[in-house]
Write a protein that holds these residues in place. Structure first.
Motif, PDB file in Angstrom:
ATOM      1  N   GLU A 187     -58.932 103.405 110.841  1.00  0.00           N
ATOM      2  CA  GLU A 187     -59.170 103.146 109.423  1.00  0.00           C
ATOM      3  C   GLU A 187     -60.105 104.216 108.870  1.00  0.00           C
ATOM      4  OE1 GLU A 187     -61.872 100.041 108.407  1.00  0.00           O
ATOM      5  OE2 GLU A 187     -61.271 100.008 106.304  1.00  0.00           O
ATOM      6  N   PRO A 188     -59.641 105.036 107.912  1.00  0.00           N
ATOM      7  CA  PRO A 188     -60.549 106.003 107.297  1.00  0.00           C
ATOM      8  C   PRO A 188     -61.614 105.272 106.480  1.00  0.00           C
ATOM      9  CG  PRO A 188     -58.230 106.507 106.816  1.00  0.00           C
ATOM     10  CD  PRO A 188     -58.276 105.119 107.360  1.00  0.00           C
ATOM     11  N   ARG A 189     -62.730 105.952 106.201  1.00  0.00           N
ATOM     12  CA  ARG A 189     -63.813 105.344 105.426  1.00  0.00           C
ATOM     13  C   ARG A 189     -63.325 104.936 104.041  1.00  0.00           C
ATOM     14  NH1 ARG A 189     -66.211 110.657 106.226  1.00  0.00           N
ATOM     15  NH2 ARG A 189     -66.930 110.605 104.068  1.00  0.00           N
ATOM     16  N   SER A 190     -63.853 103.815 103.579  1.00  0.00           N
ATOM     17  CA  SER A 190     -63.488 103.363 102.242  1.00  0.00           C
ATOM     18  C   SER A 190     -64.626 102.556 101.657  1.00  0.00           C
ATOM     19  CB  SER A 190     -62.217 102.504 102.319  1.00  0.00           C
ATOM     20  OG  SER A 190     -61.820 102.096 101.029  1.00  0.00           O
ATOM     21  N   SER A 191     -64.868 102.721 100.368  1.00  0.00           N
ATOM     22  CA  SER A 191     -65.925 101.942  99.725  1.00  0.00           C
ATOM     23  C   SER A 191     -65.567 101.653  98.268  1.00  0.00           C
ATOM     24  CB  SER A 191     -67.261 102.694  99.792  1.00  0.00           C
ATOM     25  OG  SER A 191     -67.104 104.034  99.404  1.00  0.00           O
ATOM     26  N   LEU A 192     -65.971 100.490  97.820  1.00  0.00           N
ATOM     27  CA  LEU A 192     -65.713 100.058  96.443  1.00  0.00           C
ATOM     28  C   LEU A 192     -67.018  99.537  95.894  1.00  0.00           C
ATOM     29  CD1 LEU A 192     -63.908  99.155  94.036  1.00  0.00           C
ATOM     30  CD2 LEU A 192     -63.262  97.154  95.386  1.00  0.00           C
ATOM     31  N   GLY A 193     -67.522 100.193  94.833  1.00  0.00           N
ATOM     32  CA  GLY A 193     -68.809  99.820  94.263  1.00  0.00           C
ATOM     33  C   GLY A 193     -68.655  99.211  92.884  1.00  0.00           C
ATOM     34  N   HIS A 194     -69.530  98.292  92.589  1.00  0.00           N
ATOM     35  CA  HIS A 194     -69.424  97.553  91.321  1.00  0.00           C
ATOM     36  C   HIS A 194     -70.815  97.147  90.862  1.00  0.00           C
ATOM     37  CE1 HIS A 194     -68.335  94.554  88.421  1.00  0.00           C
ATOM     38  NE2 HIS A 194     -68.677  93.544  89.182  1.00  0.00           N
ATOM     39  N   PHE A 195     -71.093  97.327  89.569  1.00  0.00           N
ATOM     40  CA  PHE A 195     -72.348  96.865  89.010  1.00  0.00           C
ATOM     41  C   PHE A 195     -72.068  95.822  87.943  1.00  0.00           C
ATOM     42  CE2 PHE A 195     -76.700  96.731  88.003  1.00  0.00           C
ATOM     43  CZ  PHE A 195     -76.849  96.695  86.621  1.00  0.00           C
ATOM     44  N   ASP A 196     -72.717  94.681  88.070  1.00  0.00           N
ATOM     45  CA  ASP A 196     -72.518  93.598  87.107  1.00  0.00           C
ATOM     46  C   ASP A 196     -73.664  93.604  86.099  1.00  0.00           C
ATOM     47  OD1 ASP A 196     -72.453  91.120  85.762  1.00  0.00           O
ATOM     48  OD2 ASP A 196     -71.536  90.119  87.480  1.00  0.00           O
ATOM     49  N   ASP A 197     -73.334  93.978  84.858  1.00  0.00           N
ATOM     50  CA  ASP A 197     -74.341  94.041  83.792  1.00  0.00           C
ATOM     51  C   ASP A 197     -75.075  92.728  83.578  1.00  0.00           C
ATOM     52  OD1 ASP A 197     -73.051  96.450  81.479  1.00  0.00           O
ATOM     53  OD2 ASP A 197     -75.075  96.260  82.328  1.00  0.00           O
ATOM     54  N   GLU A 198     -74.300  91.637  83.641  1.00  0.00           N
ATOM     55  CA  GLU A 198     -74.885  90.324  83.342  1.00  0.00           C
ATOM     56  C   GLU A 198     -75.932  89.920  84.356  1.00  0.00           C
ATOM     57  OE1 GLU A 198     -70.967  88.162  81.633  1.00  0.00           O
ATOM     58  OE2 GLU A 198     -72.553  86.819  82.346  1.00  0.00           O
ATOM     59  N   THR A 199     -75.612  90.109  85.644  1.00  0.00           N
ATOM     60  CA  THR A 199     -76.545  89.650  86.678  1.00  0.00           C
ATOM     61  C   THR A 199     -77.490  90.754  87.115  1.00  0.00           C
ATOM     62  OG1 THR A 199     -75.042  90.285  88.443  1.00  0.00           O
ATOM     63  CG2 THR A 199     -74.829  88.034  87.578  1.00  0.00           C
ATOM     64  N   GLY A 200     -77.149  92.006  86.746  1.00  0.00           N
ATOM     65  CA  GLY A 200     -77.967  93.131  87.193  1.00  0.00           C
ATOM     66  C   GLY A 200     -77.821  93.416  88.684  1.00  0.00           C
ATOM     67  N   ARG A 201     -76.720  92.933  89.272  1.00  0.00           N
ATOM     68  CA  ARG A 201     -76.530  93.101  90.717  1.00  0.00           C
ATOM     69  C   ARG A 201     -75.411  94.088  91.002  1.00  0.00           C
ATOM     70  NH1 ARG A 201     -75.520  88.743  94.671  1.00  0.00           N
ATOM     71  NH2 ARG A 201     -77.049  89.713  96.038  1.00  0.00           N
ATOM     72  N   TYR A 202     -75.602  94.835  92.097  1.00  0.00           N
ATOM     73  CA  TYR A 202     -74.560  95.705  92.605  1.00  0.00           C
ATOM     74  C   TYR A 202     -73.813  94.985  93.734  1.00  0.00           C
ATOM     75  CZ  TYR A 202     -76.986  99.836  90.605  1.00  0.00           C
ATOM     76  OH  TYR A 202     -77.580 100.765  89.789  1.00  0.00           O
ATOM     77  N   THR A 251     -61.688 106.225  98.893  1.00  0.00           N
ATOM     78  CA  THR A 251     -61.143 106.120 100.250  1.00  0.00           C
ATOM     79  C   THR A 251     -60.897 107.522 100.773  1.00  0.00           C
ATOM     80  OG1 THR A 251     -60.098 104.002  99.755  1.00  0.00           O
ATOM     81  CG2 THR A 251     -59.258 105.206 101.655  1.00  0.00           C
ATOM     82  N   ALA A 252     -61.472 107.822 101.925  1.00  0.00           N
ATOM     83  CA  ALA A 252     -61.335 109.166 102.488  1.00  0.00           C
ATOM     84  C   ALA A 252     -59.922 109.394 103.001  1.00  0.00           C
ATOM     85  CB  ALA A 252     -62.330 109.351 103.633  1.00  0.00           C
TER      86      ALA A 252
END
Lengths: 163, 813
Positions: free
Chosen positions: B244-259, B324-325
């Motif tokens: 499995e090649p490297r993969s990452s999915l990032g998300h920032f939630d404005d409402e909660t201030g959480r990543y 995804t690499a």
């Protein structure tokens, strides 16, 4: 863009896709069937193996549009409800998977191999025919055991049927 | 000058050491331990298989979020170049592009470097320092550099676009003004005077320079020795190649201030802590999810720049970002493995007794230091399975203009095992000793355990000679001559190779387990390890099920989500079953104690009148019983859920050990090497699930064999360009070039932890390099070949034969 109609695991899907869409992208991104995996970019790892009109092929190297009208089997379509396919069951029984990433491709290649050889397989032949499927976890030892075990089951089932 | 490690005494390996005893066990601990030992060792098929064999695995690239965008990296084509400027205008104007970010943007937003903390710091790790003992400079790792690119493939900018294809197209339009600088990629060259400096802060590139052992004693022993044998080896650079090649999915939630970050790794808790520091946020505002991981082997145990980039970018553009690499990017920028030059010397007496050893180990860490694990762990094991009373070691680490290295399957131990096993065989050959007898007479024996070796490692337990004998039996060592003749009849050269090994498992010392009896009749266990194929969902369920005496089908293991897992060391260094097993045993004991308390109250009896058996609490002397699930239900309202949490910290390392033997058939015309058999004996301590342990051994063997036979991250020194960019260039173990194995588990219970566990994940790899190369050299001995470098490709073998023939012809003429 092209309209592409392909039957996948028995269901006809028609999608409008970019011409350059690979079959693996069609399956993963357009149909949400994420069981088929991408492991390389030179058609060598086999993680993307599916069966197209009875042939095991690497779905990373076919354009979806080029198989318009074909019938595709993926790992998601192997089990019959709760009942696993013999090859799936054999991989589980013989610990033929660890991380599971190569497994869908390995299973599809094995399903097709057993069919083509009508279950008549030995270790050397299995090893030769799985050369196009890379596994980094198992060292292949248990994968070979699993395939031979499923092949044996296939032979037995067909021998019974022949009687 | 040399300084002894810890309290290692000078001269002889007989340090004053208390044999580690498990502290007096509580009645509950006794109970769970005995319950476990009654059932342990079952080869249970795995619970996690269900989703993996039906295409329902949850690998990082399988996740998608609404509105997600895609990132592509702009990577340096040069091994060493100053970044004079980056023109992003054309890329920004490219279709679908939402942002193009550079190192300058990163600094403007105040992002910090990744806090890799590469200098090993557990109690038993070898202490590595800069020359003179100071704190080493390890090279800060910003997500994107501003000053220079220090290796081919280093990301210098990131493009975010609506589709992956649009991002890739636009990445080619980012114009980076590079000023090419002189580069150095070769390990030895980088440490020589005059080599280009990768970091201005370390002009000679050697940022670690520490010495260990008893210098005076070693010098004296060498001076008085009858024989001295020396050798130099370069154990080359390889890469982990998880499928499995490297993969990452990032998300920032404005409402909660959480990543939120979906990214497979070797431990979500560590990733969360480090990424929070990079972003300058409270850890509680970052959730990391690492579910199914398609192979790790060490390469996934450190934060990758793209994990931070997708999180940072997702906040900037207000939409999720996925990266995804490709496999090409994986070959270029996965953290790579090994790359050690080791100069070793062995002093022997007339009878072949080992008197002393010297080693000079130089580790190539790449463009910056992400980890010193290989150098550190190898340093503690230079003497291998043998009693060598005194030794000195100089351990250095050097920067080069190559990709960074990190721990890779058995980090550091295959390298030093290769060195000692090849050195011993060289001694046998040059001095006329039998290569097995020379080993046998110098083995650490069981009555020396716990044994402190000459560099301070304390081997906890093991029966090394018994392993040797059993391996020789398994491999039918005695029947070799017959097979050799048969092969010769077909024009092939048969050779056999032997290697002993002892390796170490330390690992992050802290682990936490939470166990809850649920209302639906199941047991939920939260643990902080991170499997990538090792089967924790099964083996851990097995352990807890056996300890609290409920069916394993009822036990479910939760891992990988930092919103649920608060503390955890991840998985590396063979730590998981030992640390998790121990803390789960303690938590199980706590659970049963609390259960007994509630049962006593329920029956209106004394605590001491309650027994526990087969999942039921019983009032002694009556037929009143209540099962643990019903008890949990009945007491939930008054006492809360029947639930415990336990933290544990263990620092004492364990030392798995064993022996490996293989036979190879070499074709002298083509140089082709075929492994015809491979047998191992591995002492893993107490073995919980032999099916899983054997699987680990098989995979470990394949990775070691791969390095010996085919794998190399080749770099063209003059241009600094990596040459192995795909599976066309990088040879791999495949189904048709690997043999089936004969593997046996030996269980010598470790006194260091209550369950007696050592580790089973890396012993397959540790001796494999030496075993294979010793076998190839054995096959070529009639040609006078005495040395060969890995990988032993057909070309390498052919060249060795002809070079040796040429030398002999020259001598004869």
């Amino acid at each position: 863009m092209s309209k592409v109609a392909i039957t996948v695991n028995g269901t006809l899907h028609t999608k409008e896709v970019e011409d350059r869409t690979l079959l693996v992208q069609f399956l993963r991104d357009h149909l949400g069937l994420t069981g088929t995996h991408v492991g390389c970019d030179t058609t060598q790892c086999g993680a993307c193996t599916v069966i197209v009109d009875g042939k095991a092929v690497k779905s990373c190297t076919i354009l979806a549009a080029s198989i318009e009208g074909a019938s595709v089997s993926t790992v998601e379509g192997l089990a019959d409800g709760e009942k696993l396919h013999d090859v799936q069951a054999a991989f589980h029984e013989h610990h033929g998977l660890q991380c599971g990433f190569c497994t869908p491709g390995m299973i599809m290649a094995s399903v097709n191999m057993i069919e083509r050889h009508d279950g008549v397989l030995d270790e050397a032949t299995v090893r030769h025919e799985l050369e196009g499927n890379l596994c980094r976890c198992t060292g292949y030892h248990n994968i070979i055991k699993a395939v031979l075990s499923a092949a044996e089951k296939h032979r037995t089932a067909h021998a019974v049927a022949a009687e | 000058m040399g300084s002894p490690l810890h309290k290692s005494t000078s001269g002889h390996g007989t340090a004053v050491l208390e044999k580690p005893e498990p502290a007096g066990l509580s009645p509950e601990m006794e109970l769970v331990r005995d319950a476990l030992f009654r059932h342990v060792g079952k080869p249970l098929p795995r619970k996690e298989d269900g989703r993996l064999i039906t295409g329902k695995g949850r690998f990082s690239d399988d996740f998608s979020l609404p509105g997600q965008t895609f990132a592509a990296m702009v990577r340096s084509p040069y091994p060493h170049a100053r970044i004079l400027g980056i023109d992003t205008s054309e890329a920004l104007a490219s279709p679908g592009v939402l942002a193009v970010l550079t190192g300058a943007d990163l600094l403007a937003d105040g992002l910090e470097p990744i806090p890799h903390n590469p200098v090993p710091s557990t109690k038993f790790d070898v202490k590595l320092t800069a020359a003179g003992g100071g704190i080493p400079f390890t090279g800060p790792h910003y997500l994107l550099p501003v000053d220079k690119a220090r290796h081919v493939g280093e990301a210098v900018a990131v493009v975010i676009a609506e589709t992956a294809a649009q991002a890739a197209d636009a990445a080619e339009k980012v114009f980076v003004d590079y000023e090419e600088l002189p580069h150095v990629t070769e390990t030895a060259k980088a440490a020589l005077p005059g080599a280009p400096a990768v970091w201005d802060e370390v002009p000679n590139n050697v940022f670690i320079d520490s010495s260990f052992g008893d210098e005076a004693g070693t010098a004296a022993a060498f001076a008085a020795a009858d024989h001295v044998v020396t050798a130099e080896f370069h154990i080359g650079r390889v890469t982990a190649v998880p499928i499995e090649p490297r993969s990452s999915l990032g998300h920032f939630d404005d409402e909660t201030g959480r990543y939120t970050l979906y990214a497979g790794s070797g431990g979500a808790v560590r990733q969360k802590g480090e990424l929070a520091k990079v972003l300058g946020i409270e850890p509680k505002n970052l959730r990391v999810l690492s579910y199914d991981v398609g192979g790790n082997f060490g390469a996934r145990n450190r934060v990758y720049v793209e994990f931070g980039l997708v999180l940072w970018a997702s906040k900037k553009i207000g939409r999720p970002v996925k990266y995804t690499a490709t496999r090409s990017e994986a070959f270029l920028t996965d953290y790579q493995g090994r790359d050690l030059i080791t100069k070793v010397e062995l002093a022997l007496d007339r009878e072949g007794k080992f008197l002393a050893m010297r080693a000079d180990n130089l580790s190539n860490v790449g463009g910056r230091c992400v980890s010193l694990s290989p150098l550190s762990k190898g340093s503690g094991l230079i003497t291998g399975s043998y009693h060598i009373p005194v030794a000195t070691l100089r351990a250095r680490a050097v920067f080069t203009n190559t990709m960074c290295t990190q721990a890779y399957r058995s980090s550091g131990r295959p390298e030093v095992t290769y060195a000692i096993e090849r050195l011993v065989e060289k001694a046998a050959r040059e001095l006329g000793f039998d290569k097995l007898e020379l080993r046998r007479k110098n083995l650490v024996s069981p009555d020396m355990m716990p044994y402190t070796n000459a560099v301070g490692s304390i081997y906890d337990s093991g029966e090394y000679e018994k392993n040797m004998d059993r391996a020789l039996e398994l491999a039918d060592w005695g029947g070799f001559e017959v097979r050799r003749e048969e092969a010769a009849g077909r024009g092939k050269l048969l050779g056999r190779g032997f290697a002993n090994y002892v390796e170490s498992s330390i690992g992050s010392p802290k682990e936490r387990a939470e166990i809850e009896i649920k209302q639906d009749g199941t047991v939920e266990v939260v643990i902080g390890t991170q499997p990538s194929g090792q089967g924790h969902e099964t083996s851990f369920a097995q352990v807890v099920a056996d300890m609290i005496q409920v069916p394993v089908e009822k036990v479910w293991i939760i891992l990988g989500d930092t919103d649920i897992v608060s503390v955890g060391g991840g998985s590396h260094s063979g730590r998981s079953m030992r640390h998790a097993g121990t803390v789960m045993a303690m938590a199980s004991a706590d659970l049963l104690k609390e259960g007994r308390r509630r049962a006593a109250e329920h029956f209106g009896a004394d605590f001491d009148a309650i027994d526990f058996e087969s999942g039921h609490f019983k009032l002694r002397g009556t037929n009143q019983t209540i099962d643990i699930f019903t008890l949990g239900d009945l007491t939930r309202e008054k006492d809360g859920p029947l639930r415990v949490a336990r933290d544990n910290e263990m620092h004492t390392p364990v030392f798995p050990n064993g022996a490996a033997i293989c036979e190879v058939e070499v074709d002298p015309e083509t140089g082709h090497v075929l492994i015809t058999s491979y047998a191992t004996v591995d002492d893993v301590g107490r073995c919980i699930n032999p099916l899983i342990v054997h699987g680990q051994t098989h995979g470990g063997i394949a990775q070691g064999v791969g390095q010996a036979m085919w794998e190399l991250c080749a770099v063209d020194a003059s241009s600094g360009q990596p040459l192995a960019g795909s599976f066309m260039d990088y040879g791999m173990p495949r189904s048709d070039n690997m043999p089936s194995f004969k593997c046996e588990i030996a269980e010598v219970i470790s006194p260091t932890n209550p369950l007696g566990i050592k580790a089973g994940g890396e012993g397959g790899t540790t001796p494999a390099l030496a075993t294979v190369v010793n076998a190839v050299l054995d096959s070529l001995k009639d040609y006078g070949v005495t040395d060969i470098d890995m990988p032993v490709t057909p070309h390498a073998v052919w060249r060795a034969i002809h070079q040796s023939k040429g030398e002999r012809d020259a001598r004869a003429s």
